[in-house]
Design an enzyme around this catalytic site. Structure first.
Site, PDB file in Angstrom:
ATOM      1  N   ASP A   1     -12.397  -5.671  -4.065  1.00  0.00           N
ATOM      2  CA  ASP A   1     -13.332  -5.841  -2.629  1.00  0.00           C
ATOM      3  C   ASP A   1     -14.255  -6.467  -2.860  1.00  0.00           C
ATOM      4  O   ASP A   1     -15.082  -7.539  -1.332  1.00  0.00           O
ATOM      5  CB  ASP A   1     -14.306  -4.762  -2.028  1.00  0.00           C
ATOM      6  CG  ASP A   1     -12.682  -3.980  -2.031  1.00  0.00           C
ATOM      7  OD1 ASP A   1     -11.843  -3.836  -1.751  1.00  0.00           O
ATOM      8  OD2 ASP A   1     -13.304  -2.161  -2.215  1.00  0.00           O
TER       9      ASP A   1
ATOM     10  N   ARG B   1       0.583  -1.187   0.161  1.00  0.00           N
ATOM     11  CA  ARG B   1      -0.503  -0.335   0.210  1.00  0.00           C
ATOM     12  C   ARG B   1       1.005   1.188  -0.113  1.00  0.00           C
ATOM     13  O   ARG B   1       0.958   1.849   0.817  1.00  0.00           O
ATOM     14  CB  ARG B   1      -0.988   0.144   1.416  1.00  0.00           C
ATOM     15  CG  ARG B   1      -1.520  -1.257   1.216  1.00  0.00           C
ATOM     16  CD  ARG B   1      -3.530  -0.999   1.851  1.00  0.00           C
ATOM     17  NE  ARG B   1      -4.456  -0.576   1.127  1.00  0.00           N
ATOM     18  CZ  ARG B   1      -4.915  -1.115   1.451  1.00  0.00           C
ATOM     19  NH1 ARG B   1      -5.966  -0.973   3.172  1.00  0.00           N
ATOM     20  NH2 ARG B   1      -6.389   0.042   1.244  1.00  0.00           N
ATOM     21  N   PRO B   2       1.287   1.905  -1.010  1.00  0.00           N
ATOM     22  CA  PRO B   2       2.720   2.816  -1.105  1.00  0.00           C
ATOM     23  C   PRO B   2       1.737   3.860  -1.585  1.00  0.00           C
ATOM     24  O   PRO B   2       0.295   3.884  -2.208  1.00  0.00           O
ATOM     25  CB  PRO B   2       3.703   2.407  -2.108  1.00  0.00           C
ATOM     26  CG  PRO B   2       2.431   1.883  -3.484  1.00  0.00           C
ATOM     27  CD  PRO B   2       1.988   0.711  -2.049  1.00  0.00           C
TER      28      PRO B   2
HETATM   29  N1  EPU Z   1      -0.996   1.952  -5.259  1.00  0.00           N
HETATM   30  C1  EPU Z   1       0.661   2.098  -5.916  1.00  0.00           C
HETATM   31  N2  EPU Z   1       1.434   3.790  -5.154  1.00  0.00           N
HETATM   32  C2  EPU Z   1      -0.052   4.547  -4.786  1.00  0.00           C
HETATM   33  C3  EPU Z   1      -1.392   4.290  -4.659  1.00  0.00           C
HETATM   34  C4  EPU Z   1      -1.637   2.948  -5.162  1.00  0.00           C
HETATM   35  O1  EPU Z   1       1.146   1.369  -5.987  1.00  0.00           O
HETATM   36  O2  EPU Z   1       0.531   5.262  -4.076  1.00  0.00           O
HETATM   37  C5  EPU Z   1      -1.808   0.615  -6.506  1.00  0.00           C
HETATM   38  C6  EPU Z   1      -1.531   0.036  -4.803  1.00  0.00           C
HETATM   39  O3  EPU Z   1      -0.273  -0.489  -4.665  1.00  0.00           O
HETATM   40  C7  EPU Z   1      -2.440  -0.911  -5.584  1.00  0.00           C
HETATM   41  C8  EPU Z   1      -3.515  -0.680  -6.336  1.00  0.00           C
HETATM   42  O4  EPU Z   1      -2.204   0.847  -6.546  1.00  0.00           O
HETATM   43  O5  EPU Z   1      -1.960  -2.133  -5.836  1.00  0.00           O
HETATM   44  C9  EPU Z   1      -4.350   0.553  -6.185  1.00  0.00           C
HETATM   45  O6  EPU Z   1      -4.786   0.830  -5.329  1.00  0.00           O
HETATM   46  P1  EPU Z   1      -5.654   2.346  -4.424  1.00  0.00           P
HETATM   47  O7  EPU Z   1      -5.299   3.513  -4.479  1.00  0.00           O
HETATM   48  O8  EPU Z   1      -6.745   2.109  -5.562  1.00  0.00           O
HETATM   49  O9  EPU Z   1      -6.215   1.955  -3.169  1.00  0.00           O
HETATM   50  P2  EPU Z   1      -6.868   2.531  -2.387  1.00  0.00           P
HETATM   51  O10 EPU Z   1      -7.123   4.300  -2.540  1.00  0.00           O
HETATM   52  O11 EPU Z   1      -5.839   2.863  -0.747  1.00  0.00           O
HETATM   53  C10 EPU Z   1      -8.994   1.537  -2.198  1.00  0.00           C
HETATM   54  C11 EPU Z   1      -9.995   1.248  -1.574  1.00  0.00           C
HETATM   55  C12 EPU Z   1      -9.964  -0.580  -0.991  1.00  0.00           C
HETATM   56  C13 EPU Z   1      -9.671  -0.675  -2.615  1.00  0.00           C
HETATM   57  C14 EPU Z   1      -9.734   0.108  -3.502  1.00  0.00           C
HETATM   58  C15 EPU Z   1      -9.214  -0.624  -5.036  1.00  0.00           C
HETATM   59  C16 EPU Z   1     -10.379   2.678   0.462  1.00  0.00           C
HETATM   60  C17 EPU Z   1     -10.560   3.453   1.429  1.00  0.00           C
HETATM   61  N3  EPU Z   1      -9.512   2.071   0.327  1.00  0.00           N
HETATM   62  O12 EPU Z   1      -7.985   1.656  -2.046  1.00  0.00           O
HETATM   63  O13 EPU Z   1     -10.998  -0.902  -0.141  1.00  0.00           O
HETATM   64  O14 EPU Z   1      -9.830  -2.345  -2.287  1.00  0.00           O
HETATM   65  O15 EPU Z   1      -9.607   1.420  -3.623  1.00  0.00           O
HETATM   66  O16 EPU Z   1     -10.733  -0.614  -5.281  1.00  0.00           O
HETATM   67  O17 EPU Z   1     -11.191   3.737   0.121  1.00  0.00           O
HETATM   68  C18 EPU Z   1     -12.157  -2.370   1.183  1.00  0.00           C
HETATM   69  O18 EPU Z   1     -12.747  -1.431   1.010  1.00  0.00           O
HETATM   70  O19 EPU Z   1     -11.844  -3.212   1.868  1.00  0.00           O
HETATM   71  C19 EPU Z   1     -10.623  -1.809   0.944  1.00  0.00           C
HETATM   72  C20 EPU Z   1      -9.190  -2.812   0.641  1.00  0.00           C
END
Ligand code: EPU
Length: 416
Positions: free
Chosen positions: A303, A120-121
């Site tokens: 999810d 989660r970077p």
């Molecule tokens: N990523 C990077 N760098 C970044 C951001 C993301 O490499 O700066 C990578 C992540 O490691 C991952 C991918 O990009 O492999 C997608 O990550 P994203 O940023 O879309 O996820 P998120 O915003 O951290 C949200 C939801 C998650 C859901 C994902 C994907 C929230 C708080 N969390 O996470 O929800 O799985 O989008 O749809 O909105 C859950 O509800 O159980 C949950 C984990």
């Protein structure tokens, strides 16, 4: 500590009302800091909302939550460092980065928390802020982000990240000039947040597509929004209904948000009918094996991958389940196997051979959606299933015991 105790195999009939989307509201509450006053309707009763409420309160704003409505008055809001006591409660605390940067051009915040589903970077968030003129310093376990001349920028995301899209959208709202976010996430939650910001006076277009344009504005007014229905909660209950439903009605959905899930369930032979914002679902005596690969929206949501993997244990034949977004979304598999499933794991791919009867066991919710997978398993298993670590589940599913008990489930939360 709390645990969920489920006596399996009860038929479910009646109506389950879907609440507001967790992944929308967790960005809407931090976004509300940008308004003078804000009102958010259809807010789910989940622990993540309480955690965000305490952060907003800590910043000095007035915030109330009653009757599914959050009201915020930012007259006394101050730009304070968000300390780890608050930031680590949930992942979404990082949306205060974009919001406070937009509002005050300076933010200090400790690392966020959240489910352990991968590394989660947040490099896309930080690199985007840098492109907008911010200096980012990591000091121990906190970030100091300073941007006295926060300005618009051309930002291309390597991956269509939900969090980065939202954080950069927040920062760009009050930056000087125009920002374009390319390869933006297209999830419905992005559209919900953009329309909230626009209600305050922001100038955002293209939300819901891969290219978002934000023309920065100097001042924002009052904001108003209704949280979209939780497509993940709806999908989870739809899966449970496909295994145990008798005219079970899932009410308050937006069909377009569930298209990939409905298509996959139909392919598996699930029996349901969509009528406006309701889905009526019945148990299928025979389910076909299907291949499920999680993708960014509008693909099959990550999810729902884990609860879907439980459903696949009830399909007759070999299904393939593949997770492509997170590294650690297979930790529930060993628990499913302990209940009688026949699943072979190859890194982020699982071959699931069904149909296998499941037996009640003591299992663990290793993260939120793993907990949902265990919930589905417990509901269909013979005997009693006990799920520990349910704090994860309560972060994302509102009134889970009440909602399921009302339709006939035998389920309770025990304090241990
Ligand atoms: N990523 C990077 N760098 C970044 C951001 C993301 O490499 O700066 C990578 C992540 O490691 C991952 C991918 O990009 O492999 C997608 O990550 P994203 O940023 O879309 O996820 P998120 O915003 O951290 C949200 C939801 C998650 C859901 C994902 C994907 C929230 C708080 N969390 O996470 O929800 O799985 O989008 O749809 O909105 C859950 O509800 O159980 C949950 C984990």
């Amino acid at each position: 500590m709390k645990r969920l105790v489920i006596e399996g195999q009860h038929e479910l009939t009646g109506v389950i009302k879907i609440g507001g989307a967790k992944n929308s509201v967790v960005a809407l509450i931090p976004a509300a800091i940008l308004a003078e006053k804000a009102i958010i309707y259809n807010v789910p009763s989940i622990s993540d909302v309480e955690a965000l409420k305490s952060i907003t309160q800590y910043l000095g704003s007035e915030i109330s939550f009653a009757n599914e409505t959050v009201k915020i008055n930012n007259e006394k809001c101050e730009n304070k460092e968000i300390i780890s006591k608050y930031s680590t409660k949930l992942r979404a605390s990082y949306y205060y980065m974009g919001a406070l940067l937009s509002k005050y051009k300076h933010v200090e915040i400790s690392f966020p928390g959240g489910c352990n589903i991968g590394s989660r970077p947040i490099d896309f968030h930080l690199n985007g802020f840098k492109k907008m003129g911010a200096k980012v310093i990591q000091d121990g376990d906190k970030y100091i982000i300073d941007a006295p001349n926060l300005h618009g920028a051309e930002i291309f995301l390597d991956i269509a990240s939900v969090g980065a899209t939202l954080n950069l959208l927040l920062a760009a709202t009050k930056a000087k000039g125009t920002t374009h976010i390319y390869n933006a996430a297209m999830e419905p939650e992005i559209v919900n947040v953009a329309s909230f910001l626009n209600s305050m006076g922001a100038k955002i277009s293209g939300a819901g597509t891969y290219e978002i344009k934000v023309e920065g504005v100097e001042k924002l007014g009052n904001g108003i929004v209704e949280v979209i229905p939780d497509r993940i909660e709806a999908g989870t209950y739809l899966m449970i209904g496909s295994l145990l439903g008798k005219d079970l009605v899932i009410e308050g959905i937006i069909k377009e948000h569930l298209e990939s899930v409905l298509t996959k369930l139909k392919e598996a032979g699930a029996i349901f009918e969509v009528d406006g914002c309701k889905i009526t679902v019945n148990k299928s005596e025979h389910l076909n094996p299907v291949n499920v690969k999680t993708l960014v929206y509008p693909g099959f949501p990550t999810d729902l991958g884990q609860p879907m993997s439980t459903l696949l244990t009830q399909c007759e034949g070999e299904s393939l389940f593949e997770e492509t977004i997170w590294e650690n979304r297979m930790r529930h598999i060993k628990h499913l196997n302990s209940m009688g499933a026949n699943i072979r794991l190859f890194d982020k791919k699982a071959i699931i051979r069904g149909k296998t009867p499941l037996k009640g066991r003591e299992v663990v919710a290793t993260d939120l959606r793993a907990g949902a997978a265990m919930l589905v398993a417990g509901m269909i298993a013979k005997g009693t299933t006990t799920i520990t670590n349910i704090e994860h589940i309560l972060r994302g599913y509102e009134n889970i015991v009440e909602k399921l008990s009302t339709v006939g489930a035998v389920i309770k939360i025990d304090e241990i």
